[in-house]
Design a protein around this motif. Structure first.
Motif, PDB file in Angstrom:
ATOM      1  N   GLY A   5       0.966  -1.134  -0.086  1.00  8.05           N
ATOM      2  CA  GLY A   5      -0.043   0.011   0.103  1.00  8.05           C
ATOM      3  C   GLY A   5       0.929   1.118  -0.060  1.00  8.05           C
ATOM      4  O   GLY A   5       2.126   1.125   0.129  1.00  8.05           O
ATOM      5  N   GLY A   6       0.176   2.144  -0.047  1.00  8.98           N
ATOM      6  CA  GLY A   6       0.915   3.740  -0.006  1.00  8.98           C
ATOM      7  C   GLY A   6       0.141   4.723  -0.379  1.00  8.98           C
ATOM      8  O   GLY A   6      -1.111   4.655  -0.606  1.00  8.98           O
ATOM      9  N   GLY A   7       0.538   6.239  -0.158  1.00  8.81           N
ATOM     10  CA  GLY A   7      -0.294   7.102  -0.548  1.00  8.81           C
ATOM     11  C   GLY A   7       0.220   7.940   0.699  1.00  8.81           C
ATOM     12  O   GLY A   7       1.261   8.625   0.895  1.00  8.81           O
ATOM     13  N   ALA A   8      -0.881   8.786   1.296  1.00  7.49           N
ATOM     14  CA  ALA A   8      -0.815   9.955   2.150  1.00  7.49           C
ATOM     15  C   ALA A   8       0.230   9.882   3.157  1.00  7.49           C
ATOM     16  O   ALA A   8       0.612   9.001   3.933  1.00  7.49           O
ATOM     17  CB  ALA A   8      -2.120  10.232   2.949  1.00  7.49           C
ATOM     18  N   SER A   9       1.122  11.089   3.223  1.00  7.25           N
ATOM     19  CA  SER A   9       2.257  11.213   4.120  1.00  7.25           C
ATOM     20  C   SER A   9       1.664  11.546   5.479  1.00  7.25           C
ATOM     21  O   SER A   9       2.223  11.385   6.572  1.00  7.25           O
ATOM     22  CB  SER A   9       3.214  11.879   3.689  1.00  7.25           C
ATOM     23  OG  SER A   9       2.970  13.318   3.508  1.00  7.25           O
ATOM     24  N   PHE A  10       0.611  12.111   5.647  1.00  5.53           N
ATOM     25  CA  PHE A  10      -0.010  12.685   6.712  1.00  5.53           C
ATOM     26  C   PHE A  10      -0.399  11.656   7.809  1.00  5.53           C
ATOM     27  O   PHE A  10       0.226  11.771   8.969  1.00  5.53           O
ATOM     28  CB  PHE A  10      -1.555  13.183   6.453  1.00  5.53           C
ATOM     29  CG  PHE A  10      -2.256  13.743   7.656  1.00  5.53           C
ATOM     30  CD1 PHE A  10      -2.232  14.924   7.838  1.00  5.53           C
ATOM     31  CD2 PHE A  10      -3.121  13.032   8.500  1.00  5.53           C
ATOM     32  CE1 PHE A  10      -3.095  15.625   9.123  1.00  5.53           C
ATOM     33  CE2 PHE A  10      -3.778  13.322   9.349  1.00  5.53           C
ATOM     34  CZ  PHE A  10      -3.788  14.759   9.741  1.00  5.53           C
ATOM     35  N   GLY A  29      -3.891   5.370   0.949  1.00  6.58           N
ATOM     36  CA  GLY A  29      -4.255   6.299   1.878  1.00  6.58           C
ATOM     37  C   GLY A  29      -4.437   7.587   1.172  1.00  6.58           C
ATOM     38  O   GLY A  29      -3.427   8.255   0.402  1.00  6.58           O
ATOM     39  N   THR A  30      -5.307   8.381   1.565  1.00  7.60           N
ATOM     40  CA  THR A  30      -5.661   9.734   1.245  1.00  7.60           C
ATOM     41  C   THR A  30      -6.122  10.536   2.272  1.00  7.60           C
ATOM     42  O   THR A  30      -7.105  10.212   3.121  1.00  7.60           O
ATOM     43  CB  THR A  30      -6.568   9.890  -0.255  1.00  7.60           C
ATOM     44  OG1 THR A  30      -6.495  10.990  -0.627  1.00  7.60           O
ATOM     45  CG2 THR A  30      -7.963   8.998   0.198  1.00  7.60           C
ATOM     46  N   SER A  87      -1.061  16.517  -2.581  1.00 14.90           N
ATOM     47  CA  SER A  87      -1.217  16.410  -1.104  1.00 14.90           C
ATOM     48  C   SER A  87      -2.784  16.657  -0.701  1.00 14.90           C
ATOM     49  O   SER A  87      -3.193  17.689  -0.605  1.00 14.90           O
ATOM     50  CB  SER A  87      -0.219  17.289  -0.206  1.00 14.90           C
ATOM     51  OG  SER A  87      -0.738  17.401   1.160  1.00 14.90           O
ATOM     52  N   GLY A  88      -3.092  15.459   0.186  1.00 12.34           N
ATOM     53  CA  GLY A  88      -4.315  15.782   0.990  1.00 12.34           C
ATOM     54  C   GLY A  88      -4.195  16.489   2.178  1.00 12.34           C
ATOM     55  O   GLY A  88      -5.279  17.483   2.590  1.00 12.34           O
TER      56      GLY A  88
END
Length: 450
Positions: free
Chosen positions: A32-37, A80-81, A262-263
């Motif tokens: 998985g992967g995505g949002a750094s938040f 992730g978002t 970026s979210g």
């Protein structure tokens, strides 16, 4: 409220049974992967999940925009978002959102001339700084905000309790609130010890609590503005607060924004548009979110990819300011360099710190749709405890019934019912509560359900 709590407890018990039975399933490798938040939350969560359930989950911090694209292209099995999936990002397969944790977004800054004081900012001043019209730290608008909410400085450079921090928040000129936060290991080590708020000038203990299971606790007390106050855990000093005068320097403000889709930016721009200035646009790119675009502002505005790099740049640069999830600001290595989070004036006129309690107060005024997406209310004019800037972070999962998707379902259920309630606050996040958590759990069960 009691009935709602009882219903959610019953939901958690049911989910625990599901997780237990799922734990004997075949181990799965899931990317998985995505949002750094949420990375500061997900990194220890995934490590514990893999140990507990014998799966091999990985998560790559790419930013929400790349996460959504890679999920659509099936490079990521889950993503992730912190922002909604746009029309051009829609997958061709069955999928859904899973809200699983939230967090305050801090206005992060480093200003050495403030000598450790926490500054306060009104929405109008924030609009001026990030819109490019407030160019220097000694601008009259910043000075007016500081005068409206006199700053207190933590004069202790390093906490004697590793992993414990304290925030000061003015309730009025003669009353204050202290928020004490501990990392998971620190909380465990200090369980049963006393937290004391002492007036060092009068040698009087104002408030006492006992460390229990909550990683973030609040204390409110009457104070004398000229006195000095210490916060101790187990007799060791975490912070020493004193009200100090701040002379703002004739220094250019360096604005640091997210360079990648970026979210966190999306949620920051939602706040700017809905709470302050309708000229802002809501999307994942700061460069087109800001009125007039960023190119006109020259070298005073600089982009950095992902929360981690953005926060590092601010921590390394005196005079810099930006926005990032609070866990990136309170990180001990960055904090030692002087990075801090400003208090923000909310719609009720109170200057509020970016704590889990403050952001949960704001979340409680929002609404949630059938997809699980939460809409915020920035006009809570009677809610003086609300910290108005933050994000709910969402998982994206496939609904087709295969083994990896079922493992993803297990993961999100566990985050909502187990890891989040136990660890979110300690890691600088806000656990989902009540109906919001129940909705997240309902959607998590649809992952891999077919």
């Amino acid at each position: 409220m009691q009935k709602r709590i009882k219903r959610f407890v019953a939901v958690i018990i049911t989910a625990a049974g599901v997780l237990s039975s799922a734990s004997i399933a075949k181990a799965e490798d899931v990317t998985g992967g995505g949002a750094s938040f949420p990375v500061q939350f997900l990194t220890p969560a995934i490590a514990e999940f893999n140990r507990t359930f014998n799966h091999n989950f990985t998560y790559t911090s790419t930013g929400s925009g790349t996460g959504k694209r890679n999920f659509r292209n099936e490079t990521f099995k889950f993503a992730g978002t912190d922002s909604a999936v746009g029309a051009t990002e829609l997958p061709s397969f069955g999928w859904n959102y899973v809200p699983y944790v939230a967090g305050a977004i801090g206005i992060a800054y480093r200003l050495d001339e403030a000598k450790g004081a926490t500054i306060s900012l009104s929405p109008q001043t924030i609009n001026g700084i990030f819109g490019g019209t407030v160019e220097k730290w000694n601008d009259p608008s910043i000075a007016a905000d500081i005068k409206a909410n006199p700053p207190w400085a933590n004069t202790k450079k390093k906490s004697d309790v590793r992993g414990a921090t304290a925030l000061w928040e003015n309730v009025s000129r003669t009353q204050a609130k202290i928020t004490v936060s501990m990392l998971p290991a620190t909380l465990k080590e200090n369980k049963g010890k006393k937290i004391e708020w002492t007036d060092d000038t009068t040698k009087k203990v104002l408030k006492t609590l006992t460390v229990g299971t909550k990683a973030e606790v609040n204390m409110t007390s009457a104070i004398k503005p000229n006195d000095t106050f210490s916060i101790k855990v187990g007799g060791k000093t975490v912070a020493t607060f004193k009200q100090i005068p701040v002379t703002l320097p004739d220094r250019a403000i360096q604005v640091v924004y997210r360079a990648d889709p970026s979210g966190t930016t999306n949620n920051f721009c939602q706040y700017m548009r809905n709470a302050i200035n309708l000229d802002w646009v809501v999307n994942d790119a700061f460069t087109s979110c800001i009125p007039g675009g960023v190119a006109r502002l020259g070298s005073r505005f600089v982009g950095q990819p992902q929360n981690n790099n953005q926060a590092n740049y601010i921590a390394d640069t005196n005079g810099a300011i930006g926005y990032a999830e609070v866990a990136y600001i309170t990180d001990p290595l960055r904090a030692a360099k002087g990075i801090k989070a400003a208090n923000i004036r909310n719609a009720a006129g109170a200057f509020v710190a970016p704590t889990a309690a403050g952001y949960n107060s704001h979340l409680a005024g929002g609404t949630q749709d059938a997809r699980g997406l939460i809409s915020f209310d920035w006009k809570q004019t009677t809610n003086r405890t609300a910290y108005p800037l933050g994000a709910v972070t969402y998982g994206l999962c496939q609904t087709s019934a295969d083994a990896k998707n079922k493992a993803v379902s297990q993961f999100f259920q566990w985050l909502i019912t187990d890891f989040g309630p136990k660890n979110a606050e300690a890691l600088g996040y806000t656990p989902l509560l009540s109906a919001t958590a129940a909705k997240g759990l309902e959607l998590a069960k649809k992952c891999g359900a077919g």
